[in-house]
Design a protein around this motif. Structure first.
Motif, PDB file in Angstrom:
ATOM      1  N   MET A   1     -13.941   4.362  10.795  1.00  0.00           N
ATOM      2  CA  MET A   1     -13.178   5.538  10.436  1.00  0.00           C
ATOM      3  C   MET A   1     -12.335   5.961  11.639  1.00  0.00           C
ATOM      4  O   MET A   1     -12.825   6.035  12.753  1.00  0.00           O
ATOM      5  N   THR A   2     -11.071   6.224  11.406  1.00  0.00           N
ATOM      6  CA  THR A   2     -10.185   6.634  12.493  1.00  0.00           C
ATOM      7  C   THR A   2     -10.081   8.152  12.543  1.00  0.00           C
ATOM      8  O   THR A   2     -10.224   8.832  11.528  1.00  0.00           O
ATOM      9  N   THR A   3      -9.826   8.658  13.730  1.00  0.00           N
ATOM     10  CA  THR A   3      -9.630  10.097  13.879  1.00  0.00           C
ATOM     11  C   THR A   3      -8.218  10.456  13.430  1.00  0.00           C
ATOM     12  O   THR A   3      -7.352   9.580  13.282  1.00  0.00           O
ATOM     13  N   LYS A   4      -7.969  11.740  13.249  1.00  0.00           N
ATOM     14  CA  LYS A   4      -6.626  12.180  12.832  1.00  0.00           C
ATOM     15  C   LYS A   4      -5.581  11.788  13.870  1.00  0.00           C
ATOM     16  O   LYS A   4      -4.456  11.453  13.518  1.00  0.00           O
ATOM     17  N   ALA A   5      -5.949  11.816  15.127  1.00  0.00           N
ATOM     18  CA  ALA A   5      -5.009  11.447  16.190  1.00  0.00           C
ATOM     19  C   ALA A   5      -4.635   9.965  16.124  1.00  0.00           C
ATOM     20  O   ALA A   5      -3.554   9.571  16.545  1.00  0.00           O
ATOM     21  N   GLU A   6      -5.530   9.145  15.590  1.00  0.00           N
ATOM     22  CA  GLU A   6      -5.268   7.705  15.501  1.00  0.00           C
ATOM     23  C   GLU A   6      -4.517   7.325  14.226  1.00  0.00           C
ATOM     24  O   GLU A   6      -4.097   6.183  14.083  1.00  0.00           O
ATOM     25  N   GLN A   7      -4.346   8.237  13.294  1.00  0.00           N
ATOM     26  CA  GLN A   7      -3.688   7.930  12.026  1.00  0.00           C
ATOM     27  C   GLN A   7      -2.178   8.076  12.183  1.00  0.00           C
ATOM     28  O   GLN A   7      -1.554   8.967  11.622  1.00  0.00           O
ATOM     29  N   GLU A   8      -1.601   7.157  12.920  1.00  0.00           N
ATOM     30  CA  GLU A   8      -0.176   7.215  13.218  1.00  0.00           C
ATOM     31  C   GLU A   8       0.644   6.583  12.104  1.00  0.00           C
ATOM     32  O   GLU A   8       0.144   5.790  11.309  1.00  0.00           O
ATOM     33  N   THR A   9       1.924   6.945  12.072  1.00  0.00           N
ATOM     34  CA  THR A   9       2.892   6.317  11.183  1.00  0.00           C
ATOM     35  C   THR A   9       4.073   5.898  12.037  1.00  0.00           C
ATOM     36  O   THR A   9       4.589   6.688  12.822  1.00  0.00           O
ATOM     37  N   VAL A  10       4.497   4.653  11.893  1.00  0.00           N
ATOM     38  CA  VAL A  10       5.578   4.097  12.700  1.00  0.00           C
ATOM     39  C   VAL A  10       6.701   3.660  11.770  1.00  0.00           C
ATOM     40  O   VAL A  10       6.453   3.003  10.755  1.00  0.00           O
ATOM     41  N   ILE A  11       7.928   4.030  12.129  1.00  0.00           N
ATOM     42  CA  ILE A  11       9.113   3.636  11.357  1.00  0.00           C
ATOM     43  C   ILE A  11       9.996   2.822  12.284  1.00  0.00           C
ATOM     44  O   ILE A  11      10.346   3.274  13.376  1.00  0.00           O
ATOM     45  N   ARG A  12      10.365   1.601  11.866  1.00  0.00           N
ATOM     46  CA  ARG A  12      11.223   0.736  12.679  1.00  0.00           C
ATOM     47  C   ARG A  12      12.454   0.378  11.868  1.00  0.00           C
ATOM     48  O   ARG A  12      12.358  -0.152  10.772  1.00  0.00           O
ATOM     49  N   TRP A  13      13.620   0.731  12.385  1.00  0.00           N
ATOM     50  CA  TRP A  13      14.869   0.431  11.708  1.00  0.00           C
ATOM     51  C   TRP A  13      15.353  -0.955  12.102  1.00  0.00           C
ATOM     52  O   TRP A  13      15.348  -1.310  13.270  1.00  0.00           O
TER      53      TRP A  13
END
Length: 106
Positions: A1-13
């Motif tokens: 289980m990941t923490t909220k801080a580890e739940q990243e979202t990455v956008i690459r154009w």
């Protein structure tokens, strides 16, 4: 289980293909993308076989930035409705039509 801080979202154009590659470790964000019609694929799983990363690809226009004022997002007037059209409808509404006009109170 990941923490909220580890739940990243990455956008690459990708400017050449005019697409965006999306990655998230947030299950809620992955569900949102699925509901919006994106082809979401599991990127990685933990030792128990549960997914912990998802990817998707979309057109470059699918990501938009909103205007900021003093560090806060500027709210849209009337949501996504065209304000000029909406105001014309309200001013033409006959009395008793059930459409509230600006400033009207019950």
């Amino acid at each position: 289980m990941t923490t909220k801080a580890e739940q990243e979202t990455v956008i690459r154009w990708d400017r050449e293909d005019r697409t965006v590659q999306l990655y998230t470790a947030d299950a809620a964000q992955a569900r949102r993308w699925t509901q919006l019609g994106y082809d979401v694929r599991v990127q990685g799983t933990d030792r128990d076989g549960r997914p912990h990363g998802w990817t998707a690809t979309g057109p470059s226009g699918c990501v938009r930035f909103r205007r900021l004022r003093n560090g806060a997002v500027v709210k849209r007037v009337n949501g996504r409705q065209n304000l000029a059209v909406h105001q014309r409808v309200l001013t033409r509404a006959p009395l008793g039509s059930g459409i509230a006009t600006r400033g009207a109170t019950k």
